[in-house]
Enzyme design. Structure first.
Site, PDB file in Angstrom:
ATOM      1  N   GLY A   1       0.813  -1.210   0.000  1.00 21.43           N
ATOM      2  CA  GLY A   1       0.000   0.000   0.000  1.00 21.43           C
ATOM      3  C   GLY A   1       0.844   1.256   0.000  1.00 21.43           C
ATOM      4  O   GLY A   1       0.647   2.171  -0.820  1.00 21.43           O
TER       5      GLY A   1
ATOM      6  N   GLY B   1       5.801 -10.631 -16.434  1.00 21.70           N
ATOM      7  CA  GLY B   1       7.243 -10.514 -16.313  1.00 21.70           C
ATOM      8  C   GLY B   1       7.875  -9.970 -17.575  1.00 21.70           C
ATOM      9  O   GLY B   1       7.466  -8.933 -18.091  1.00 21.70           O
TER      10      GLY B   1
ATOM     11  N   ARG C   1       7.520 -10.775 -20.468  1.00 19.34           N
ATOM     12  CA  ARG C   1       6.604 -10.744 -21.619  1.00 19.34           C
ATOM     13  C   ARG C   1       5.607  -9.590 -21.536  1.00 19.34           C
ATOM     14  O   ARG C   1       4.662  -9.531 -22.327  1.00 19.34           O
ATOM     15  CB  ARG C   1       5.873 -12.070 -21.734  1.00 19.34           C
ATOM     16  CG  ARG C   1       6.768 -13.243 -22.108  1.00 19.34           C
ATOM     17  CD  ARG C   1       5.951 -14.506 -22.290  1.00 19.34           C
ATOM     18  NE  ARG C   1       5.383 -14.967 -21.024  1.00 19.34           N
ATOM     19  CZ  ARG C   1       4.367 -15.822 -20.941  1.00 19.34           C
ATOM     20  NH1 ARG C   1       3.793 -16.282 -22.038  1.00 19.34           N
ATOM     21  NH2 ARG C   1       3.925 -16.202 -19.756  1.00 19.34           N
TER      22      ARG C   1
ATOM     23  N   ASP D   1       4.197  -2.919  -7.611  1.00 20.34           N
ATOM     24  CA  ASP D   1       3.445  -1.845  -6.962  1.00 20.34           C
ATOM     25  C   ASP D   1       3.516  -0.565  -7.791  1.00 20.34           C
ATOM     26  O   ASP D   1       2.526   0.171  -7.913  1.00 20.34           O
ATOM     27  CB  ASP D   1       3.990  -1.591  -5.559  1.00 20.34           C
ATOM     28  CG  ASP D   1       3.899  -2.825  -4.675  1.00 20.34           C
ATOM     29  OD1 ASP D   1       2.927  -3.587  -4.825  1.00 20.34           O
ATOM     30  OD2 ASP D   1       4.801  -3.024  -3.843  1.00 20.34           O
TER      31      ASP D   1
END
Length: 326
Positions: free
Chosen positions: A43, A220, A222, A250
């Site tokens: 967060g 990832g 790709r 994040d």
């Protein structure tokens, strides 16, 4: 008129990071680098990442009344995040124990601490923040019942973005408002409750059948796959030299949520988010690695990556280096 482009409801942790040549096996001890302490938590990471990109951002979280909690608050305020929703006390600040290998890949163990005390009552007490936010983003390093309360208190017209990490089965009530639901392969498997096969488009179709309004699958190196009821598109990765992937997912989620709130379509927002995540992996640490808009342009080039329609199976973009990783 919204006061905030993005409200992040989620965890705030102190990241205790050690570099290792390789991860230890069962019963094994390996030597690592000096311990580094960074502000983190999914967060808090998302809030800092969005604010550094220029979004008007607030954080609803809980930290301990301790040195780690003060470190987290200072990091948020320095980035320009509104911390009026950050509550203090009840338990020690959450801690993440992180090992990073020479390739930049990481392994993480989290002690939730105060994050586990962020309650539905805290959400109700912070209703003003939810009502004032164009987009609300959440993760699952806080209690699932708290995320459910967030969903129940969303203002009409507010968009809800969820990254179910760490993943659990989700209720129909939560799934119905996700726009998008953001998952990697492991998270998709847990949310679906079954193996996902080889084709990310199949994962996307299966996830959409559960009820979310849209889905983003991070892949990832790709890149990513985005899908809603009308469109499926792939977003290529950006070739960069990865130093540390901690927090890159994040940064991706924060950038995506912000751009969606600004009115961009899902594919365009995801193309920008891939670039932000790629820029983040070129530095060590989580929050300290998050780029400004100028840094994204410097690392990834001045023109956003093109997102092409994908009628067939997802293929690798053919770029060297790494894409976004969590």
């Amino acid at each position: 008129m919204y006061d905030y482009d993005l409200l992040v409801v989620g965890s705030a942790n102190a990241d205790l990071v050690i570099g290792v040549e390789r991860r230890p096996g069962p019963g094994e001890t390996v030597l690592g680098s000096d311990l580094a302490v960074h502000p983190g938590g999914k967060g808090a990471n998302q809030a800092v990442a969005a604010a550094r990109l220029g979004a008007r951002t607030a954080l609803l979280a809980r930290v301990g009344d301790d040195a780690h909690g003060r470190l987290l608050l200072e990091s948020q305020r320095t980035a320009g995040v509104d911390t009026s929703g950050v509550l203090s006390g009840g338990a020690p600040t959450g801690v993440a124990l992180i090992t990073v290998d020479p390739s930049g890949d990481n392994s993480i163990v989290v002690s939730p601490g105060a994050n586990a005390r962020l309650s539905p009552g805290d959400v109700r007490d912070s209703a003003g923040l939810l009502q004032a936010s164009r987009v609300v983003s959440a993760q699952l390093e806080i209690p699932l019942e708290t995320v459910t309360e967030v969903v129940r208190n969303l203002a009409p017209g507010t968009r809800f973005v969820l990254n179910p990490s760490p993943p659990v089965a989700l209720s129909d009530e939560i799934l119905a408002v996700c726009d998008p639901l953001i998952v990697n392969e492991h998270e998709a498997r847990v949310v679906l409750g079954r193996p996902v096969g080889e084709d990310p488009q199949d994962w996307a179709r299966a996830l959409l059948a559960l009820g979310p309004r849209s889905v983003v699958i991070t892949l990832g190196a790709r890149g990513a796959l985005v899908a809603d009821a009308r469109t499926t598109a792939r977003v290529p990765s950006v070739p960069v030299r990865a130093v540390d992937t901690t927090g890159a997912g994040d940064a991706f989620t924060a950038a995506l949520a912000w751009r969606l709130g600004a009115g961009e379509d899902l594919t365009t927002a995801a193309a920008h988010a891939v670039r932000v995540g790629a820029a983040a992996v070129t530095k060590e640490g989580a929050q300290v690695s998050f780029p400004t808009a100028a840094e994204v342009a410097s690392v990834c080039g001045g023109v956003p990556g093109d997102a092409s329609r994908s009628p067939g199976p997802m293929d690798a973009p053919g770029a060297s280096g790494r894409g976004v990783s969590r």
